[in-house]
Structure formats: structure tokens, C-alpha cells
Write an enzyme that holds these catalytic residues in place. Structure first.
Site, PDB file in Angstrom:
ATOM      1  N   LEU A 578       0.819  -1.211   0.000  1.00  0.00           N
ATOM      2  CA  LEU A 578       0.000   0.000   0.000  1.00  0.00           C
ATOM      3  C   LEU A 578       0.849   1.256   0.000  1.00  0.00           C
ATOM      4  O   LEU A 578       0.474   2.277  -0.572  1.00  0.00           O
ATOM      5  CB  LEU A 578      -0.929   0.009   1.217  1.00  0.00           C
ATOM      6  CG  LEU A 578      -1.981  -1.095   1.278  1.00  0.00           C
ATOM      7  CD1 LEU A 578      -2.756  -1.000   2.577  1.00  0.00           C
ATOM      8  CD2 LEU A 578      -2.925  -1.009   0.084  1.00  0.00           C
ATOM      9  N   GLY A 579       1.982   1.236   0.664  1.00  0.00           N
ATOM     10  CA  GLY A 579       2.812   2.427   0.748  1.00  0.00           C
ATOM     11  C   GLY A 579       4.076   2.137   1.510  1.00  0.00           C
ATOM     12  O   GLY A 579       4.319   1.023   1.975  1.00  0.00           O
ATOM     13  N   GLY A 581       7.625   4.302   3.723  1.00  0.00           N
ATOM     14  CA  GLY A 581       8.294   5.481   4.228  1.00  0.00           C
ATOM     15  C   GLY A 581       9.768   5.189   4.378  1.00  0.00           C
ATOM     16  O   GLY A 581      10.289   4.212   3.836  1.00  0.00           O
ATOM     17  N   PHE A 583      11.523   4.246   7.030  1.00  0.00           N
ATOM     18  CA  PHE A 583      11.918   3.114   7.844  1.00  0.00           C
ATOM     19  C   PHE A 583      10.957   1.934   7.761  1.00  0.00           C
ATOM     20  O   PHE A 583      11.202   0.908   8.397  1.00  0.00           O
ATOM     21  CB  PHE A 583      12.033   3.542   9.311  1.00  0.00           C
ATOM     22  CG  PHE A 583      13.106   4.557   9.548  1.00  0.00           C
ATOM     23  CD1 PHE A 583      14.434   4.238   9.391  1.00  0.00           C
ATOM     24  CD2 PHE A 583      12.770   5.854   9.915  1.00  0.00           C
ATOM     25  CE1 PHE A 583      15.424   5.164   9.608  1.00  0.00           C
ATOM     26  CE2 PHE A 583      13.759   6.793  10.138  1.00  0.00           C
ATOM     27  CZ  PHE A 583      15.094   6.454   9.979  1.00  0.00           C
ATOM     28  N   GLY A 584       9.864   2.057   7.047  1.00  0.00           N
ATOM     29  CA  GLY A 584       8.919   0.958   7.043  1.00  0.00           C
ATOM     30  C   GLY A 584       8.023   0.950   5.834  1.00  0.00           C
ATOM     31  O   GLY A 584       8.090   1.819   4.972  1.00  0.00           O
ATOM     32  N   GLU A 585       7.175  -0.071   5.774  1.00  0.00           N
ATOM     33  CA  GLU A 585       6.257  -0.249   4.660  1.00  0.00           C
ATOM     34  C   GLU A 585       4.885  -0.649   5.202  1.00  0.00           C
ATOM     35  O   GLU A 585       4.763  -1.154   6.323  1.00  0.00           O
ATOM     36  CB  GLU A 585       6.774  -1.337   3.706  1.00  0.00           C
ATOM     37  CG  GLU A 585       8.117  -1.001   3.066  1.00  0.00           C
ATOM     38  CD  GLU A 585       8.655  -2.152   2.236  1.00  0.00           C
ATOM     39  OE1 GLU A 585       8.093  -3.273   2.325  1.00  0.00           O
ATOM     40  OE2 GLU A 585       9.638  -1.936   1.505  1.00  0.00           O
ATOM     41  N   LYS A 617       1.706  -2.883   9.054  1.00  0.00           N
ATOM     42  CA  LYS A 617       2.821  -1.930   9.085  1.00  0.00           C
ATOM     43  C   LYS A 617       4.073  -2.701   9.507  1.00  0.00           C
ATOM     44  O   LYS A 617       4.102  -3.309  10.573  1.00  0.00           O
ATOM     45  CB  LYS A 617       2.549  -0.804  10.080  1.00  0.00           C
ATOM     46  CG  LYS A 617       1.608   0.276   9.579  1.00  0.00           C
ATOM     47  CD  LYS A 617       1.589   1.437  10.563  1.00  0.00           C
ATOM     48  CE  LYS A 617       0.694   2.559  10.072  1.00  0.00           C
ATOM     49  NZ  LYS A 617       0.736   3.726  10.995  1.00  0.00           N
ATOM     50  N   ASP A 721      -3.748  14.883   9.982  1.00  0.00           N
ATOM     51  CA  ASP A 721      -3.827  14.547   8.556  1.00  0.00           C
ATOM     52  C   ASP A 721      -5.194  13.961   8.222  1.00  0.00           C
ATOM     53  O   ASP A 721      -5.296  12.964   7.526  1.00  0.00           O
ATOM     54  CB  ASP A 721      -2.712  13.567   8.191  1.00  0.00           C
ATOM     55  CG  ASP A 721      -2.521  13.456   6.668  1.00  0.00           C
ATOM     56  OD1 ASP A 721      -3.052  14.317   5.939  1.00  0.00           O
ATOM     57  OD2 ASP A 721      -1.842  12.514   6.215  1.00  0.00           O
TER      58      ASP A 721
END
Length: 890
Positions: A578-579, A581, A583-585, A617, A721
Site C-alpha cells: 500500500l505504501g 516510508g 523506515f517501514g512499509e 505496518k 492529517d
């Protein structure tokens, strides 16, 4: 005009003197790799911005021109637009050197940006080209393409290129072993390639068997086309600047195989008893000398050539006049040596030389040419390069240009030097004035409110005069925390505000108290405030904004034991990423056995025997200690959020790496994509139409969002957000609030990239969040109004779509000044007036005048009940709730 530093000016003057010496004296064009290690201009600025390009860029402030070593301009480096994937490299930073150069060394650096940046390339490849069309992948002498890069964002790592590169265009291509963001700053080191040789074509080197020892004499670094018997359109060991040893059975310093330094041929393979090599040059040149480094170990049947015949071509035909030279064949001294061949000032762009065998074997390790540029000849052919002419020591003086031309040249050079000195003086004078103007302009910018965008809001705290422990306006730590360095030209925010009476007065009217001297002084006066240490702010590992929580609430929520259990990792099946960053996915997975795992919690309704769709996550194994700590804190917070309209944490995998948290995921995806697939219900479409959606359904979903935010605000959570992209849709229009939006490439356009590569959803943010870095429940209310606007437009466009990101920021300044010039989001075409009034109330300038989520939820809930009771058209629902709305907010 580019401003030059004092060192740049001195460097340019040295360059002028160097050119003068080269033109008037005698120089050697043979390259010495040990000396040819000068920076070529990325750091010094000799390489212009227009000569630096890239495959893509994250933003204007991370464009290719910012990829200069040791420079911190823009956001501090070149950064490609997308993450670099572990498959074949696609992103590159390209440098045009304008002419052929001999490149012996490269330097790389990550994006430091004064301690803000973290991105760097751990590995990279280099490709190069001499003509801009044919690109060649660099390989080491051992055949390796990957070059070890940086281990942090600030250190410069220098790598020798063995073999060196001869080219005009160079590309740096970052390489990773997993998906990650990279940024690069680079420099090239070497010198100009004065030979002008762009390729040589020759027979392929052969294998020599000497006393049962195999000695390959092939050109192992040749970068052209190779077949079993020939080499064409490339350069290799004959131009790498390294001469072979006297004993060819020993290699040089590269720890490779015997015979590596030489290209050799056996006379039995050549019926004509000669080896023919064709040399192509960058332009027509006036050739004086060719020097060939040959092996002469006659005891092993190796000697220099006994004769060479060279033909010349400057057009399509070979000249009839050739040059023939016969060196003395030495059977006494076995040392390798250069053999110099006078080329008699022949004009040519191509030379073909036939080298005749003197023994069974002939071996070359280096061939160089000395030439004058054609412009110095009386034919005055056009010069196509900035390379100065090279005159070899010991050349016959009759082959040099005549004295009259030399005197004219000296006169021109003296005039050029005087002109350059005058230009340098003018540049220095303009530089002084420009610095003065810059200081003046920056002082003026400090007097503008929008300058607060460049101030770290975590250096100060605003206090609310009417603040109480029951207030929902708990301020979270600013997202600007690690974005903007506090420069010497900026005032402290409290000083800035005190020095501007009109802003101070406006802030007091807006319900924001102005600190008199310092946060400590405010505390002494008994005004409560939240200091930076009182806030727990987790920037999620996937790049999304995790909820900001006051420390007191964090202590209450984060007990020693987790409220969720370890889920068997093997029961997770990957479906989709899905996405991600830094340090993680975030992965979309199916979880088998979740029914049994969650059977103790009655709030979950899972279909028996069916895999459950979940979002996972995952923290990368190479994440640093701080990221792991934040990840565990995020688990503790998420495990205690229990509301029907908030995404729930179902389980964790923390007994082994990679650390994972498993959350709900709704089968209909996020609300933004869900609404964009639907149309508003109308009389033209039957009620059973699956693609239509009634306003009653929209109201029902909006009520659920308000309910979820009411729950978060009761815990003093600030989401920061809230948008349709962060709301997930289940069956029967069930809504649950999440925080995956920022990590998804699909919504990268919803976030504004500012200095430091921070991304902010400015089109959903309240004016005080953008200008002051103040995030509160009231700013979440503002974002709810924008989210409601998205829903009523069925997510057909971005908020403020006619405005650029910069214009959106300017518009927030109008909200602050409150001179009735601010631009509001327009009323959607089929939006009831009462709902638009609710939106406007969410966008009140004064945070105290905005409704709370409890009031918003009550208004929407009563409107929904009245509509269901009356069963009237969508345009009439909610009119009875207008009075309630007016009493609270309007």
C-alpha cells in the site's frame, strides 16, 4: 550572473596562466593518472547548472543542479522523484563536461542539509558516453559494476576509477538492495583528454602459452564492440595511462592475471605479418608524434615492431601520402620502452597504422598522440574544442607554428588576460553589492508573516489566556521540528511578534496570547502552557502522521503490557504494497485464523473460515534504534484506541524482526477512491444503480468521521492529517479513520514538499498550522471541514485546485491578516446551505469560534435523524438542525 567566491576567482586566474603556459611552452599530452586528479567543477562551479540534468527530481529544491558535492543549496542534494528499487537502476544524475575528459576519481555524498537530511546512496553505478548517444557501463578491472557509496548523509566518499573513464557525459545511477529514498551530491576528478582520441579498432588480443602458463593478452577493459577476433569503436588498456612492466608475466598493481597490462598478438595469426589499428579522433588535428609503449622481452620471443606505416584521412578518402618509420630493433636490453614515431604534421581525424612483427609476438600497453589543434596551422581550419595544443619535448622545431603566428597569439592572449581581469573586478564589485542587497531583503522578509514558514515552531510555545485542563486545544509538537534550521538572520518568533504590534494585536484578537519574554516567564506568571517536553509526537515509520498525544495521556495509555497479542507471522499472506516510508512499509495482507485470534473481542464480526483482510505496518530490519522505539510506542497507543470509527490494532509480530503491527483494513478501500467511483444520486438514475450514492449516505459517513474524531479529541489526540484518503470504507458505508495517506504514492500530490523534503498536507491544514506550526483539535476541525467538502464534491478535484501550492500558502496569510481577502473553498453544486455553513464554521479564523467535534457530531446526527424521519429530499434535510448549528458556531 553567477557570483564567484574569492577562491573561484583565484582558480580562474590560475587557469588563464596555465593556458598561457601550455600555449607558449612545451607540454606532454600523455596522461598520468597519478597527477590527473583535479576536481572538474561540480564543487567549484565551473560546471554550469544547465550542464547538470537528471532522470527526475523530487521537487524544484532537489533538482539536478543541487547535486554538487559539499553544497547545501536548495534542499541539500539531488533527489529523484520516486524511491529507488532494487531491480535495474533507472534514476540517474547526469553531468555534461562539454569536452572529452580523463576521469580517474569520483566523490559522492548524501543529503545532510545541516543535520536535517538522512538520504544517501549506499551503492551506485556509473555509465558514460563520448557522443551522448552510445552509453557504456563502467566496470572495474575485475569486472564489477557496483561501486560502494556512502554510509551516512554527510561524509564524502572518494573512489578511484580503475580503469579511468574517457568521456564527455557521465551518469551516476543509485543502486539499492531494497526500496528506499536516496539523494546524491557528486564530484568528478580528472583532467581534459588532450589526445582527442575517441576510439581505436584493432584485432582482439590473443592467448600466449609460455612454459605451460596461460597468459591472456586481451584488452580486458575495452569499452567498445568485442567479437572473437576484433575490437571496434571503443577505448581500453591502450589509453588507460598505465604502462606495462618489463616482464609481462607479472601484472601491475591491480592483483590480476599475468599479461594483464598488455595487448598482444602472434605473427602466425596475421598473413600480412602486421597488426592494423585504426584511431578515430574528435576533430581534424595536426599530428606531430605517436608514442607506442612496447614490450621487448626478446628472450620470450617478444620484440618491438620493426616497422610502422601510418595512413591519414581528414575526409572520406585516405591520403596517398603515408608515413613509414623503422625503429632500431634491440636484442640487448629487454626493458619495455616508448617508441616515438614522427607523424610530420599530417592533418587528419583518422589514422590507420600497420605495425610489422620483429619476432613471434608483439605487445603494446599504451599508445598516445601529440598534436596541434588545426587552428594554429596556416590553413586556419575551425577549432572545435577548448583543449590547448600539445607540443612534445624534442619535437623538430620546423614542425611548430611559425613565429609570426606565435607573436599574434601572444598579443591576443595578453589582451584576453586584461579583459578577464577587468571582468573579475566587475564581478567582485557586484558580489559585494548583491550581498548588501540580500541582507537588506532578508531583513524585510523577516517583517512579513510568511517568514514564519522558515522558523522552527518547536523553539517556542504560545499560551492561551483562557486555557484550562478541560480544553481540547492541546498543542502537539510541530512537524517543522526537523525541517528548518534557525539561521542567524531570523529572529526568535517571540521577538518577531513583539516587534510587530499589528501582528501581536491580531494574534490577541485570534485568541493566541503573545509571550512577553520567554516560556519560563509565562510559567512564572501562572499561565499554563505545554512545553516541548510535554508532548509525545510519533512520526510513523511509514511516513504518515501518527497521532500526537500529550505526555500525560501517553502515560495513561502506555502500560507495561500490550493490549494485543502476538499473531503468528506465517499466517499472513502478502497481497499488495500500500505504501512506504523511510523506515517501514504498509502491506495489504490476508490473515488466516484471525477469527480464533480475536474471538474474545465481540466488536469484530468476521466471516467464519474466510481470511481477513488486514493492513500490516512493517518496520525494516535496518531501521535505527529511534525508529524501533517509536514503532513500539505507536503499538502501545494504537492498542488502546477502541472506537467503532477508528481503525483497530488486531495483533503484532514483535518477537522477531521485522517488527509488524496488524490493523483492520476495509474491503472498499479508502473513502477518496470509493467516492471517485460513485456518482451523486439523482432522479435520472434508479435507486438500485450501484454507482450512485445518496446524500443521506454521505451524511451517514460524515457523521461517523465526526464520531471518530470526537473520540480522539476526548483523549486529547491530534490527528494532523484528516482527509478522505485517511478514511477507510467497509460494508454498509461503515467508516473508520486511519493514517496511511502520506505513505501512499497515490496521494503524493496532496502533500507539499518544502525545505528538508518534509511533506505537509497544506490544502487541508488550518492557517495557524501552516504559519505558526500550531496543531490542535481546532486545526483538526478545520481539516474536517475540508474533508466534508471533498465528500460533497465526490473527490473529483483537490481542494483549492485552481491555486498552486505557493498560492495556497499565500492565502493562509490572508486568513491571518483577516482583511476579507481570503479565499474559501466554494460551495459544492448540490451541497445544502446548512452543510456549507458548517464547513465555513470549521474555517473560522479564530480557533475559539470553531465548533468542537462533539458539536459537529450532534449537528450531523440530528440532521440525519430528521431526514430519516421526514423522508424528504436531500436538499431539505437538516434545516431543523440549522438553529442548533447557529447557536453553537455561527
Amino acid at each position: 550572473m553567477k557570483i564567484l567566491s574569492r577562491s573561484d576567482v583565484l582558480r580562474k586566474m590560475d587557469l588563464v596562466l596555465l593556458i598561457l603556459v601550455c600555449l607558449l611552452g612545451e607540454v606532454r599530452s600523455q596522461v598520468n593518472p597519478g597527477v590527473c586528479r583535479y576536481p572538474l567543477g561540480m564543487t567549484g562551479g565551473q560546471i554550469q547548472d544547465e550542464d547538470i540534468s537528471a532522470s527526475s527530481q523530487w521537487s524544484d529544491s532537489t533538482a539536478a543542479r543541487y547535486g554538487r558535492l559539499d553544497f547545501e543549496d536548495g534542499d541539500g542534494a539531488w533527489c529523484p522523484d520516486i524511491t529507488v528499487e532494487p531491480d535495474s537502476p533507472k534514476e540517474y544524475l547526469q553531468i555534461d563536461l562539454r569536452s572529452l575528459h580523463f576521469i580517474t576519481l569520483v566523490g559522492t555524498q548524501g543529503r545532510h542539509a545541516g543535520g536535517i537530511g538522512k538520504e544517501f546512496a549506499q551503492m551506485y553505478k556509473i555509465t558514460y558516453s563520448r557522443d551522448g548517444n552510445r552509453w557504456i557501463s563502467w566496470r572495474s578491472r575485475h569486472g564489477q559494476q557496483i561501486i560502494e557509496g556512502n554510509k551516512n548523509a554527510y561524509d564524502v566518499v572518494l573512489k578511484d576509477l580503475e580503469p579511468p573513464i574517457i568521456g564527455r557525459y557521465v551518469r551516476f545511477m543509485p543502486v539499492t538492495d531494497h526500496s528506499m529514498n536516496v539523494c546524491m551530491r557528486v564530484e568528478l576528478y580528472g583532467c581534459e583528454w588532450l589526445d582527442g582520441l575517441v576510439s581505436y579498432s584493432a584485432p582482439a588480443g590473443e592467448l600466449m602459452i609460455y612454459r605451460s602458463q596461460n597468459i591472456p593478452l586481451n584488452d580486458s577493459v575495452y569499452d567498445g564492440s568485442l567479437t572473437y577476433s576484433s575490437m571496434s569503436e571503443g577505448l581500453g588498456q591502450l589509453t588507460d595511462g598505465t604502462c606495462g612492466l618489463d616482464d609481462f608475466t607479472h601484472s601491475h598493481i591491480y592483483s590480476v592475471w599475468p599479461g594483464y597490462d598488455y595487448v598482444g598478438w602472434n605473427n602466425e595469426s596475421f598473413p600480412g605479418n602486421y597488426v592494423e589499428i585504426v584511431f578515430e579522433f574528435d576533430r581534424i588535428r595536426n599530428f606531430t608524434t605517436m608514442k607506442v609503449h612496447c614490450n621487448n622481452m626478446f628472450t620470450k620471443k617478444v620484440k618491438t615492431f620493426r616497422q610502422v606505416t601510418c595512413y591519414f584521412r581528414s575526409t572520406s578518402e585516405w591520403e596517398s601520402t603515408a608515413v613509414t618509420f623503422s625503429p632500431v630493433v634491440d636484442s640487448v636490453n629487454p626493458s619495455a620502452r616508448f617508441v616515438s614515431v614522427a607523424l610530420d604534421n599530417h592533418m587528419a581525424s583518422t589514422i590507420k597504422c600497420q605495425y610489422y612483427f620483429a619476432d613471434a609476438w608483439m605487445m603494446f600497453s599504451e599508445i598516445t598522440f601529440q598534436s596541434d589543434t588545426a587552428v594554429y596551422n596556416t590553413t586556419l581550419l575551425p577549432r572545435k574544442s577548448n583543449a590547448p595544443p600539445s607540443i612534445q619535448p624534442g619535437d623538430d622545431p620546423t614542425h611548430k607554428v611559425d613565429d609570426s603566428n606565435t607573436r599574434i597569439l601572444i598579443g591576443c592572449l595578453v589582451a584576453i588576460i586584461f579583459i578577464l581581469v577587468a571582468i573579475i573586478v566587475i564581478i567582485l564589485w557586484r558580489q559585494v553589492w548583491q550581498k548588501m542587497l540580500e541582507k537588506a531583503s532578508r531583513r524585510m522578509l523577516d517583517d512579513e508573516l510568511t517568514a514564519s514558514l522558515s522558523i522552527r515552531s518547536d523553539t517556542f510555545t504560545y499560551s492561551n489566556n483562557n486555557h484550562s485542563s478541560e480544553s481540547s486545544e492541546q498543542e502537539s509538537n510541530s512537524t517543522y521540528e526537523r525541517i528548518f534550521p534557525l539561521g542567524p538572520d531570523y529572529q526568535e518568533p517571540s521577538q518577531l511578534i513583539r516587534n510587530m504590534p499589528e501582528i501581536s494585536q491580531s494574534m490577541e484578537e485570534a485568541g493566541i496570547s503573545v509571550p512577553s519574554k520567554s516560556p519560563r516567564a509565562s510559567a512564572q506568571e501562572g499561565v499554563p502552557h505545554y512545553a516541548e517536553a510535554d508532548i509525545v509526537n510519533l512520526q510513523g515509520v511509514t511516513g504518515s502522521n501518527t497521532y500526537s498525544v500529550p505526555a500525560l495521556t501517553m502515560d495513561l495509555l502506555s502500560g507495561k503490557d500490550l493490549a494485543v497479542e502476538e499473531f503468528p507471522r506465517k499466517q499472513l499472506t502478502f497481497k499488495e504494497k500500500l505504501g512506504e516510508g523511510q523506515f517501514g512499509e504498509v502491506h495489504l495482507c490476508e490473515a488466516d485464523g484471525m477469527q480464533e485470534f480475536m474471538c474474545r473481542d465481540s466488536c469484530f464480526d468476521f466471516s467464519d473460515g474466510q481470511p481477513v483482510l488486514v493492513a500490516v505496518k512493517m518496520l525494516r530490519e535496518d531501521a535505527n534504534k529511534n525508529a524501533r522505539t517509536d514503532f513500539l510506542k505507536e503499538i502501545k497507543i494504537m492498542s488502546r484506541l477502541k472506537d467503532p470509527n477508528i481503525i483497530r490494532l488486531l495483533g503484532v509480530c514483535v518477537h522477531s524482526d521485522p517488527l509488524c503491527m496488524i490493523t483492520e483494513y476495509m474491503e472498499n478501500g479508502d473513502l477518496n477512491q470509493f467516492l471517485s467511483r460513485h456518482e451523486p444520486e439523482s432522479s435520472l438514475a434508479p435507486p438500485s444503480d450501484a454507482t450512485s450514492l445518496s446524500y443521506g449516505s454521505l451524511l451517514y459517513m460524515a457523521t461517523q468521521i465526526a464520531s471518530g474524531m470526537k473520540y480522539l479529541s476526548s483523549l486529547k489526540f491530534v490527528h494532523r492529517d484528516l482527509a478522505t484518503r485517511n478514511c477507510l470504507v467497509g460494508n454498509s458505508y461503515t467508516i473508520k479513520i486511519a493514517d496511511f495517506g502520506m505513505s501512499r504514492n497515490l496521494y503524493s500530490g496532496d502533500y507539499y514538499r518544502i525545505q528538508g523534503r518534509a511533506v505537509l498536507p497544506i490544502r487541508w491544514m488550518a492557517w495557524e498550522s501552516i504559519l505558526l506550526g500550531k496543531f490542535t483539535t481546532a486545526s483538526d476541525v478545520w481539516a474536517f471541514g475540508v474533508t466534508l467538502w471533498e465528500m460533497l464534491t465526490f473527490c473529483r478535484e483537490q481542494p483549492y485546485s485552481p491555486l498552486t501550492d505557493e498560492q495556497v500558502i499565500e492565502n493562509t496569510g490572508e486568513f491571518f491578516r483577516d482583511q476579507q481577502r481570503q479565499i474559501y473553498l466554494p460551495q459544492p453544486a448540490m451541497c445544502p446551505d446548512v452543510i456549507y455553513k458548517l464547513m465555513l464554521s470549521c474555517w473560522k479564523r479564530n480557533t475559539k469560534e470553531r465548533p468542537s467535534f462533539q458539536e459537529i457530531h450532534q449537528v450531523l446526527q440530528e440532521g440525519q435523524e430528521m431526514r430519516e424521519g421526514a423522508q424528504e429530499q436531500d436538499q431539505d434535510w437538516g434545516l431543523g438542525s440549522a438553529c442548533l448549528l447557529d447557536s453553537h458556531t455561527l
